[in-house]
Design a protein around this motif. Structure first.
Motif, short mmCIF file in Angstrom:
data_model
loop_
_atom_site.label_atom_id
_atom_site.label_comp_id
_atom_site.label_asym_id
_atom_site.label_seq_id
_atom_site.Cartn_x
_atom_site.Cartn_y
_atom_site.Cartn_z
N UNK A 173 2.99 9.65 -13.11
CA UNK A 173 3.44 8.54 -13.96
C UNK A 173 4.72 8.90 -14.69
N UNK A 174 4.80 10.14 -15.21
CA UNK A 174 6.01 10.57 -15.93
C UNK A 174 7.21 10.67 -14.99
N UNK A 175 6.99 11.16 -13.78
CA UNK A 175 8.09 11.27 -12.83
C UNK A 175 8.63 9.90 -12.43
N UNK A 176 7.78 8.88 -12.54
CA UNK A 176 8.19 7.51 -12.19
C UNK A 176 8.83 6.76 -13.35
N UNK A 177 8.96 7.39 -14.48
CA UNK A 177 9.36 6.70 -15.70
C UNK A 177 10.81 6.23 -15.68
N UNK A 178 11.69 6.97 -15.01
CA UNK A 178 13.12 6.65 -15.14
C UNK A 178 13.60 5.53 -14.23
N UNK A 179 12.71 4.97 -13.40
CA UNK A 179 13.08 3.84 -12.57
C UNK A 179 13.79 4.18 -11.27
N UNK A 180 13.92 5.46 -10.95
CA UNK A 180 14.64 5.85 -9.73
C UNK A 180 13.70 6.08 -8.54
N UNK A 181 12.39 6.09 -8.75
CA UNK A 181 11.44 6.38 -7.69
C UNK A 181 11.18 5.12 -6.87
N UNK A 182 11.39 5.22 -5.55
CA UNK A 182 11.20 4.08 -4.65
C UNK A 182 9.73 3.81 -4.36
N UNK A 183 8.93 4.88 -4.31
CA UNK A 183 7.51 4.71 -3.98
C UNK A 183 6.78 6.01 -4.27
N UNK A 184 5.46 5.88 -4.43
CA UNK A 184 4.55 7.02 -4.46
C UNK A 184 3.81 7.03 -3.13
N UNK A 185 3.82 8.17 -2.46
CA UNK A 185 3.17 8.32 -1.16
C UNK A 185 1.94 9.20 -1.32
N UNK A 186 0.79 8.66 -0.92
CA UNK A 186 -0.45 9.45 -0.95
C UNK A 186 -0.60 10.14 0.40
N UNK A 187 -0.92 11.44 0.38
CA UNK A 187 -0.87 12.20 1.62
C UNK A 187 -2.11 13.04 1.90
N UNK A 188 -3.18 12.82 1.17
CA UNK A 188 -4.44 13.48 1.52
C UNK A 188 -5.56 12.84 0.70
N UNK A 189 -6.81 13.16 1.08
CA UNK A 189 -7.95 12.66 0.33
C UNK A 189 -8.21 11.19 0.58
N UNK A 190 -8.86 10.57 -0.40
CA UNK A 190 -9.22 9.17 -0.27
C UNK A 190 -9.67 8.61 -1.60
N UNK A 191 -10.70 7.77 -1.55
CA UNK A 191 -11.14 7.06 -2.75
C UNK A 191 -11.86 7.96 -3.75
N UNK A 192 -12.09 9.23 -3.39
CA UNK A 192 -12.76 10.11 -4.34
C UNK A 192 -11.80 10.67 -5.40
N UNK A 193 -10.51 10.44 -5.23
CA UNK A 193 -9.54 10.89 -6.23
C UNK A 193 -9.78 10.15 -7.55
N UNK A 194 -9.42 10.80 -8.65
CA UNK A 194 -9.58 10.19 -9.98
C UNK A 194 -8.44 10.70 -10.86
N UNK A 195 -7.30 10.03 -10.77
CA UNK A 195 -6.10 10.44 -11.48
C UNK A 195 -5.88 9.49 -12.66
N UNK A 196 -6.06 9.99 -13.84
CA UNK A 196 -6.03 9.14 -15.03
C UNK A 196 -4.63 8.99 -15.60
#
Length: 452
Positions: free
Chosen positions: A35-58
């Motif tokens: 979330x902090x890395x996305x704060x400045x508005x320069x990030x085009x996308x977040x790419x998820x690259x492992x795991x699944x619905x068991x993740x829990x990122x608050x």
């Protein structure tokens, strides 16, 4: 690392991309970091690259909104799109529930921010039911599964590669019905009746999911990477990695940088990302398995508002910072370029918080866990057995000053600290020292006393 990658380590905003990986057992704060890395508005996308619905990122916003990210990327509250790569196991039912909650916290159309690779495997209610039945059958030897069926989906795909359903199959009802029936019947033959909905109902939901999101192939990700900065968001932690974790208390997922770097290489952008490892100032894990520095006295001092006992995972456990285990995680990743250190407010709340520098095992001082070759699960199981007898033997106490903790952890893991976090909404980016051209990813120097 070539000169372009070396210069990228000067600062996250200067890097072409950033890969975020947890150097522990998960729950270190990847959501807040992304979330902090996305704060400045320069990030085009977040790419998820492992795991699944068991993740829990608050993620908790400054105005008090809270969401636990499972499949959507943790930049969603900042309107940053998510791409689910082919390495992500997609659960359409869980995704629908997550989208519903995102609407309640200010994201009016979550699916408009989502693209999904057609090759991504599906996790279904049949996988989840089989997952839970297997875990129940283990009794006291439970592995600490999340009960979401992600590992079961991986297991089934290995056993039946031509029949394992993927996201793209949701576009063909005939094909999907055939695959779901085969899946249900094979698992039921093995485990008995599965408590799961009818195949036709699942197919209806999956078809609706396919209509609601944008399905893509690898070329779409390549185009996305060319357009601008991307953050790759990992799930779980390296100490749970399917090949390098403490078997059998691991996940059926590669939790290192490897999948993200594969995607970058396929796009013609190898080694173009800053490799960011995330750790807390103390070490935690959900459920059973080794936690050498565990200290129950820390639990009341460091309450967890977003982590607790899980029906399938088990208890949330707390220990002092385990420099031996986290340095092992950094080493099996091939090194890290920088660190994000979270929970820097914890030493002020738990005055006795310490750093474990070495273990005592069978009368020997062990300062380093030696990585083995990937795939040798017998070796990893033997390592787990040794760690069950390990006890902290060499301590360091940085005190209560967050700056001293940040410096001590950076020194222990051999990498500069890029991001410091002192609470759910207090993340500060720091400038990194410039890397020397032609260097290599930062690694801690191996101590002499190592456990093979």
């Amino acid at each position: 690392m070539d000169a372009a990658h070396a210069s990228a380590t000067a600062h996250a905003s200067d890097a072409a991309h950033t890969i975020v990986v947890d150097l522990g057992f998960g729950d270190a704060g990847k959501g807040a970091v992304v979330d902090r890395l996305c704060q400045d508005g320069t990030v085009q996308a977040v790419v998820r690259f492992n795991g699944g619905a068991q993740a829990a990122h608050n993620v908790v916003t400054a105005d008090g909104r809270h969401h636990t990210f499972a499949q959507f990327g943790s930049g969603t509250l900042r309107a940053v799109p998510t791409h689910l790569s082919r390495f992500m196991t997609v659960d359409p039912l869980a995704l629908s529930a997550e989208a519903d909650h995102l609407r309640t916290v200010g994201v009016p159309n979550p699916y408009a921010l989502l693209t999904v690779d057609r090759a991504a495997p599906l996790a279904t209610p049949y996988h989840a039911a089989a997952n839970r039945l297997r875990e129940q059958a283990r009794g006291a030897e439970r592995h600490g599964s999340c009960g979401m069926g992600v590992g079961e989906a991986a297991r089934y795909a290995l056993a039946h590669p031509g029949d394992a359903p993927t996201v793209g199959d949701c576009l063909s009802r005939t094909r999907l019905l055939r695959q779901l029936r085969l899946l249900r019947d094979r698992l039921a033959d093995e485990l008995g009746p599965l408590p799961a909905p009818p195949v036709e109902d699942c197919a209806d939901v999956f078809a609706a999911f396919a209509r609601a999101v944008t399905l893509t192939d690898g070329a779409a990700l390549h185009a996305l990477l060319r357009r601008g900065r991307v953050v790759f968001e990992g799930a779980q932690g390296v100490l749970l990695d399917e090949w390098h974790g403490f078997h059998p208390y691991t996940t059926w997922s590669t939790t290192t940088f490897a999948n993200a770097e594969t995607l970058l290489a396929e796009a013609g952008a190898p080694r173009s990302a800053l490799r960011l490892g995330v750790v807390r100032t103390y070490t935690t894990r959900h459920g059973p398995g080794p936690l050498v520095t565990e200290d129950p006295e820390l639990t009341p001092l460091l309450p967890e508002p977003h982590n607790g006992h899980g029906r399938w995972q088990g208890a949330f456990r707390t220990g002092h910072f385990d420099a031996v285990a986290h340095a092992y995680a950094a080493e099996v990743c091939g090194g890290v370029d920088a660190l994000a250190v979270t929970h820097l407010d914890a030493p002020g709340r738990a005055r006795g918080l310490r750093i474990c520098r070495a273990y005592g095992i069978d009368g020997h001082l062990v300062e380093r866990l030696t990585p083995g070759p990937p795939g040798d699960l017998d070796r990893q199981a033997a390592l787990t057995a040794r760690l069950r007898t390990a006890r902290p033997a060499l301590w360091d106490t940085p005190g209560r000053d967050p700056r001293r903790w940040s410096a001590a952890i950076g020194a222990a893991l051999g990498a500069p600290v890029l991001l410091e976090s002192s609470g759910p909404t207090r993340q500060v980016l720091r400038r990194l020292p410039a890397a020397s051209p032609g260097g290599t990813p930062v690694k801690a120097a191996p101590p002499a006393a190592a456990l093979q």
